[in-house]
Design a protein around this motif. Structure first.
Motif, PDB file in Angstrom:
ATOM      1  N   LEU A 136       0.825  -1.190   0.029  1.00  0.00           N
ATOM      2  CA  LEU A 136      -0.008  -0.238  -0.216  1.00  0.00           C
ATOM      3  C   LEU A 136       1.025   1.293  -0.128  1.00  0.00           C
ATOM      4  N   ASP A 137       0.560   2.313  -0.735  1.00  0.00           N
ATOM      5  CA  ASP A 137       1.170   3.541  -0.592  1.00  0.00           C
ATOM      6  C   ASP A 137       0.477   4.264   0.404  1.00  0.00           C
ATOM      7  N   ILE A 138       1.036   4.513   1.459  1.00  0.00           N
ATOM      8  CA  ILE A 138       0.563   5.152   2.822  1.00  0.00           C
ATOM      9  C   ILE A 138       1.260   6.431   2.789  1.00  0.00           C
ATOM     10  N   THR A 139       0.371   7.319   2.457  1.00  0.00           N
ATOM     11  CA  THR A 139       0.797   8.926   2.416  1.00  0.00           C
ATOM     12  C   THR A 139       0.819   9.558   3.727  1.00  0.00           C
ATOM     13  N   ASP A 140       1.594  10.749   3.813  1.00  0.00           N
ATOM     14  CA  ASP A 140       1.740  11.363   5.075  1.00  0.00           C
ATOM     15  C   ASP A 140       0.067  11.925   5.280  1.00  0.00           C
ATOM     16  N   SER A 141      -0.670  12.128   4.638  1.00  0.00           N
ATOM     17  CA  SER A 141      -2.028  12.436   4.776  1.00  0.00           C
ATOM     18  C   SER A 141      -2.989  11.908   5.654  1.00  0.00           C
ATOM     19  N   VAL A 142      -2.535  10.443   5.507  1.00  0.00           N
ATOM     20  CA  VAL A 142      -3.441   9.630   6.455  1.00  0.00           C
ATOM     21  C   VAL A 142      -2.546   9.187   7.474  1.00  0.00           C
ATOM     22  N   ARG A 143      -1.604   9.789   8.100  1.00  0.00           N
ATOM     23  CA  ARG A 143      -0.769   9.598   9.126  1.00  0.00           C
ATOM     24  C   ARG A 143      -0.917  10.618  10.138  1.00  0.00           C
ATOM     25  N   ASP A 144      -1.112   9.891  11.473  1.00  0.00           N
ATOM     26  CA  ASP A 144      -1.371  10.962  12.706  1.00  0.00           C
ATOM     27  C   ASP A 144      -0.641  10.587  13.753  1.00  0.00           C
ATOM     28  N   ILE A 145       0.060  11.405  14.457  1.00  0.00           N
ATOM     29  CA  ILE A 145       0.819  10.975  15.779  1.00  0.00           C
ATOM     30  C   ILE A 145       0.414  11.856  17.044  1.00  0.00           C
ATOM     31  N   SER A 146      -0.826  12.679  16.931  1.00  0.00           N
ATOM     32  CA  SER A 146      -1.514  13.350  17.945  1.00  0.00           C
ATOM     33  C   SER A 146      -2.105  12.528  18.903  1.00  0.00           C
ATOM     34  N   TYR A 147      -2.757  11.452  18.638  1.00  0.00           N
ATOM     35  CA  TYR A 147      -3.819  10.756  19.268  1.00  0.00           C
ATOM     36  C   TYR A 147      -3.335   9.195  19.651  1.00  0.00           C
TER      37      TYR A 147
END
Length: 508
Positions: free
Chosen positions: A393-404
């Motif tokens: 899969l091409d996991i882009t930065d737009s679907v990454r989150d480190i806040s929660y």
């Protein structure tokens, strides 16, 4: 001597590299919040602009002004409030950074430091300046030291290519696209800017460093690494939980003594190994539910934000779901394990629980004459290959989150036995699991072993030992330990650390 002259002389005695590091440590990214005297005002100007202008102009004027302002603030500060303020926190961070870099201002009021430590309710052990340093920042300092100016320049070029990330950011434009990082201290300023900018943009934190690793991976190894260092070595250093310097962390030992032969031996062994590992330790004998609630409340105090890890040994009788306390009451094991990881002071830090109790009455018994009387109380794929990567899969930065973060993340629970089975004991020495765990951890200090490696060795070692029930049946059996891990990084055992007399803060 006039204070202005003193400050000027102090600044002139500090090298540019140390000024950059002092600024970095003082503008720590994860300061406790909310606190008295703090608010949600954007600190972008304070933490990034001085670094940006220093890189752009090759001039440390703004960093000097920042440090002067800090010194003046501390000079005028009166430690009178009962509540802990943002200035209290900053004062301790500033002092510890100065001590670490060996640039403590001769005019710094150490009595104020002692008074602030009193407000934090710090014990004598906790007044060691190394506790106040953020271990994640120390790891990043080592990464910076491992890179040549060309390496940091290549990281900057890679960062600038992410237009969605940098669009409209004033400090990015101040630095510009092409940078000369060779003048003394500029490399450090540029690297620390990249780090603080990425933290502010919620792209990295003390656990999530993938974005920083990717920037480093784009560097040319032949021109970017200091002698004896490699790109892989530098990236690997970011894949361990940051537990630099002393103390390694805080260790809580809870042990039910009543009706448990050898319990005092368990306490002695766990205290000895935790101190040998460089932990600050607290022991609760014969805990009750009230004791546990009081300990949880204690661990929420601001001073525990300074610790880089948390370890808990809980030793008692138990069954498949619960553990027996000193007053005969029981608590659900699951309740205990889920209530501690949610404590805010240890978020994004490794939390290890050693649960030492029976989890049932079943036994893996061994039958046969030879056991009577015997008892010791897939293929590798390169993810970088085009064939494999094309299937991913091409996991882009737009679907990454480190806040929660799910509360159980960064937690490891080690069980002395598997579900529904006994946990063996020796009459005089207590839990065999505790004994072997302490021996193996002691033997592997300074060998670069990770905790999970030790636990796997422990599982092998424990399962070789023949044990015997203490009832009239005298059944010979084996015990199997295991662990559940929610770790996102590797936790390495520390090297032996003995606090030195000259590292403690101001006298009481």
């Amino acid at each position: 001597m006039d204070e202005v002259i003193q400050v000027t002389q102090w600044l002139s005695s500090i090298t540019p590299r140390k000024k950059a590091k002092l600024f970095f440590f003082t503008t720590h990214a994860d300061a406790p919040s909310p606190m008295v005297g703090s608010n949600d005002v954007d600190t972008h100007e304070e933490t990034q602009l001085p670094l940006a202008t220093t890189v752009a102009l090759h001039n440390f004027k703004n960093i000097d002004e920042f440090l002067k302002k800090k010194v003046n603030t501390f000079s005028c500060y009166n430690v009178i409030e009962n509540e802990i303020t943002k200035t209290d926190y900053e004062y301790l961070r500033f002092y510890s950074a100065c001590k670490y870099l060996d640039v403590v201002p001769p005019f710094l009021d150490l009595e104020k430091i002692s008074a602030i430590q009193n407000k934090f309710e710090m014990t004598d052990e906790e007044r060691d300046y190394r506790l106040l340093l953020d271990s994640a920042d120390l790891v990043l300092e080592k990464v910076c030291d491992s890179l040549k100016p060309a390496g940091v320049s290549q990281m900057w070029t890679a960062l600038r290519k992410d237009r969605n990330l940098i669009r409209g950011v004033k400090t990015i434009d101040i630095i510009g696209f092409f940078v000369d990082p060779n003048p003394t201290g500029i490399k450090e300023c540029l690297f620390f800017f990249i780090v603080r900018f990425s933290q502010k943009a919620d792209k990295i934190n003390r656990v999530n460093t993938n974005r920083l690793e990717r920037l480093i991976a784009q560097c040319d190894e032949s021109s970017s690494c200091e002698e004896g260092k490699t790109i892989d070595f530098i990236i690997d250093s970011l894949r361990f939980y940051p537990t630099e310097l002393y103390p390694f962390g805080f260790c809580l030992i809870m042990c039910v003594i009543e009706g448990r032969d050898g319990a005092m031996q368990e306490i002695e062994k766990t205290m000895e190994i935790s101190r040998h590992l460089g932990m600050i330790t607290h022991t609760e004998k014969n805990p009750t539910k009230e004791t546990i609630e009081l300990v949880k409340k204690e661990l929420m105090k601001p001073k525990y934000q300074f610790y880089s890890s948390f370890t808990c040994w809980f030793m008692s009788h138990g069954d498949s779901n619960s553990m027996v306390l000193a007053d005969g009451e029981t608590i659900e094991r699951e309740w205990f394990l889920t209530s501690f990881p949610d404590i805010s002071t240890f978020q994004l830090k490794p939390k290890v629980f050693f649960m030492v109790s029976c989890r049932g009455a079943n036994k893996f018994s061994l039958k046969g004459d030879e056991f009577e009387g015997q008892s010791a109380t897939c293929d590798y794929y390169d993810i970088g290959s085009a064939l494999i990567r094309n299937r991913m899969l091409d996991i882009t930065d737009s679907v990454r989150d480190i806040s929660y973060v799910q509360p159980m993340m960064d937690t490891l629970v080690a069980y002395s036995t598997i579900l529904d089975h006994l946990s063996g004991r020796a009459n005089t020495h207590g839990s065999i699991y505790v004994d072997r765990a302490c021996v193996l951890m002691s033997e592997n200090i300074s060998r670069g072993r990770s905790l999970t490696e030790i636990l796997e060795h422990l599982s092998q070692d424990l399962h070789e030992i023949l044990q015997e029930t203490m009832d009239e049946d005298r059944i010979v059996y084996k015990q199997a330990s295991h662990y559940d891990s929610f770790f996102r990084k590797t936790l390495k055992l520390p090297y032996t650390r003995h606090p030195k007399e000259d590292v403690h803060s101001a006298p009481q």
